[in-house]
Design an enzyme around this catalytic site. Structure first.
Site, PDB file in Angstrom:
ATOM      1  N   ASP A  54       9.240   9.459   2.490  1.00  0.00           N
ATOM      2  CA  ASP A  54      10.392   9.270   1.510  1.00  0.00           C
ATOM      3  C   ASP A  54       9.910   9.677   0.196  1.00  0.00           C
ATOM      4  O   ASP A  54      10.581   9.616  -0.830  1.00  0.00           O
ATOM      5  CB  ASP A  54      10.828   7.859   1.707  1.00  0.00           C
ATOM      6  CG  ASP A  54       9.843   6.765   1.251  1.00  0.00           C
ATOM      7  OD1 ASP A  54       8.746   7.079   1.251  1.00  0.00           O
ATOM      8  OD2 ASP A  54      10.272   5.700   1.278  1.00  0.00           O
ATOM      9  N   SER A  55       8.635  10.265   0.083  1.00  0.00           N
ATOM     10  CA  SER A  55       8.171  10.871  -0.974  1.00  0.00           C
ATOM     11  C   SER A  55       8.865  12.136  -1.374  1.00  0.00           C
ATOM     12  O   SER A  55       8.922  12.793  -2.526  1.00  0.00           O
ATOM     13  CB  SER A  55       6.763  11.071  -0.967  1.00  0.00           C
ATOM     14  OG  SER A  55       6.649  11.996   0.279  1.00  0.00           O
ATOM     15  N   GLU A 125       7.785   0.272   6.040  1.00  0.00           N
ATOM     16  CA  GLU A 125       6.672  -0.420   5.080  1.00  0.00           C
ATOM     17  C   GLU A 125       6.905  -2.024   5.091  1.00  0.00           C
ATOM     18  O   GLU A 125       8.091  -2.379   5.207  1.00  0.00           O
ATOM     19  CB  GLU A 125       7.265   0.037   3.599  1.00  0.00           C
ATOM     20  CG  GLU A 125       7.019   1.600   3.348  1.00  0.00           C
ATOM     21  CD  GLU A 125       7.128   1.915   1.923  1.00  0.00           C
ATOM     22  OE1 GLU A 125       7.381   1.098   1.048  1.00  0.00           O
ATOM     23  OE2 GLU A 125       7.041   3.081   1.572  1.00  0.00           O
ATOM     24  N   GLU A 192      -2.252   2.341   2.581  1.00  0.00           N
ATOM     25  CA  GLU A 192      -2.080   3.045   1.332  1.00  0.00           C
ATOM     26  C   GLU A 192      -2.877   2.151   0.232  1.00  0.00           C
ATOM     27  O   GLU A 192      -2.739   1.000   0.043  1.00  0.00           O
ATOM     28  CB  GLU A 192      -0.864   3.311   0.987  1.00  0.00           C
ATOM     29  CG  GLU A 192      -0.615   4.003  -0.190  1.00  0.00           C
ATOM     30  CD  GLU A 192       0.764   4.930  -0.416  1.00  0.00           C
ATOM     31  OE1 GLU A 192       1.464   4.689   0.255  1.00  0.00           O
ATOM     32  OE2 GLU A 192       0.831   5.423  -1.669  1.00  0.00           O
TER      33      GLU A 192
HETATM   34  O1  KIV Z   1       6.401   9.085   1.806  1.00  0.00           O
HETATM   35  C1  KIV Z   1       5.230   9.302   1.918  1.00  0.00           C
HETATM   36  O2  KIV Z   1       4.925  10.331   1.582  1.00  0.00           O
HETATM   37  C2  KIV Z   1       4.229   8.346   2.599  1.00  0.00           C
HETATM   38  C3  KIV Z   1       2.882   8.932   2.412  1.00  0.00           C
HETATM   39  C4  KIV Z   1       2.066   8.647   1.221  1.00  0.00           C
HETATM   40  C5  KIV Z   1       1.974   8.126   3.557  1.00  0.00           C
HETATM   41  O3  KIV Z   1       4.640   7.504   3.030  1.00  0.00           O
END
Ligand code: KIV
Length: 274
Positions: A54-55, A125, A192
């Site tokens: 979700d980044s 998460e 993380e």
């Molecule tokens: O959304 C993402 O890119 C992530 C990574 C940082 C593990 O959850």
């Protein structure tokens, strides 16, 4: 390398295989991707796991946090990635607001991801707070990856992107959450931005793989955001980030050269026309 070994390595990666890799002490590579072209390159390079993170909210849509990205948008990215991938295991993040506090909605979200993207699992998460959601998704036969420590969907609660679980109380909660996620049936957990010592302890206590980002070398594998490690994002340089390329500069240089060639009428030349 023998033919048998090469064939074994080109097999599609499964959640089962990740657990076997941990048992053998073989480190797991994981990287994010959000589109067809980059996913194809990353898969061809031999990545074990591709995370449609979700980044995407930050690096694809330009949002400040991961919170605004929608399920429809994650499904769009997931579909594009899955079409390109032959070997890597593809996991899609369930975005903020699609699984917390309502396990029925969590299952509906996860089923949509699996049916519409053809990915092989979802990542969510949190610890005990999302236990019911994790259990319900798992009960439908959908592989679930956990994510503990700095969980970006909770950034408004944390108020900072600093290292998590430095204090004993939070470290103990993280340890208990990790055990809980393993006990309910998750196939792995992203850790993380937590102290390396704590991450190594979690990896040693659990049988499922721990994939770290800013969690040191004592875990079972590493994950990075593709735009960060390729140097496409330029204003983000936490200590844990190693840049393997400087594509930001390279792309800018190439685009400037193109502009110059167009303006000077150098492009196209005789050979570049019909
Ligand atoms: O959304 C993402 O890119 C992530 C990574 C940082 C593990 O959850």
């Amino acid at each position: 390398m023998s033919v048998a070994k090469r064939e074994a390595e080109s097999r599609k990666v499964t959640t089962r295989r990740l657990i076997e890799m941990k048992q053998r002490g073989e480190k797991i590579s994981m990287l994010t991707a959000y589109d067809y072209s980059m996913a194809a390159l990353i898969d061809q390079a031999g990545m074990d796991v591709i995370l449609v993170g979700d980044s995407a909210s930050n690096v694809m849509a330009g949002n400040f946090t991961t919170l605004p990205v929608t399920l429809d948008q994650m499904i769009y990215h997931g579909k594009s990635v899955v079409k390109a991938v032959k070997r890597a295991l593809v996991i899609v993040d369930l975005p903020f607001g699609t699984y917390q506090g309502n396990s029925k909605e969590a299952l509906v979200s996860a089923i949509r991801v699996m049916k519409e993207t053809h990915a092989e699992g979802v990542k969510i998460e949190g610890g005990v707070e999302i236990r019911e959601s994790a259990e319900r998704i798992l009960s439908a036969g959908i592989p679930v990856m956990g994510h503990l420590g700095l969980t970006p969907q909770s950034i408004n609660k944390f108020g900072t992107y600093n290292v998590r679980a430095k204090e004993e109380e939070e470290a103990q909660k993280l340890l208990a959450d990790a055990h809980m996620l393993e006990d309910v049936g998750c196939f792995g957990i992203v850790l993380e931005k937590i102290p390396a010592k704590l991450a190594a302890q979690v990896a040693a206590e659990l049988t499922i793989p721990m994939i770290g980002i800013g969690a040191g070398g004592g875990v079972d594998g590493q994950v990075l955001v593709m735009h960060d490690m390729l140097g496409i994002t330029q204003d983000f340089s936490p200590r844990f980030l190693r840049r393997y390329a400087n594509l930001g500069e390279e792309i800018t240089r190439a685009v400037q050269n193109y502009i110059e060639d167009v303006k000077s009428a150098d492009f196209p030349n005789e050979k570049e026309q019909y």
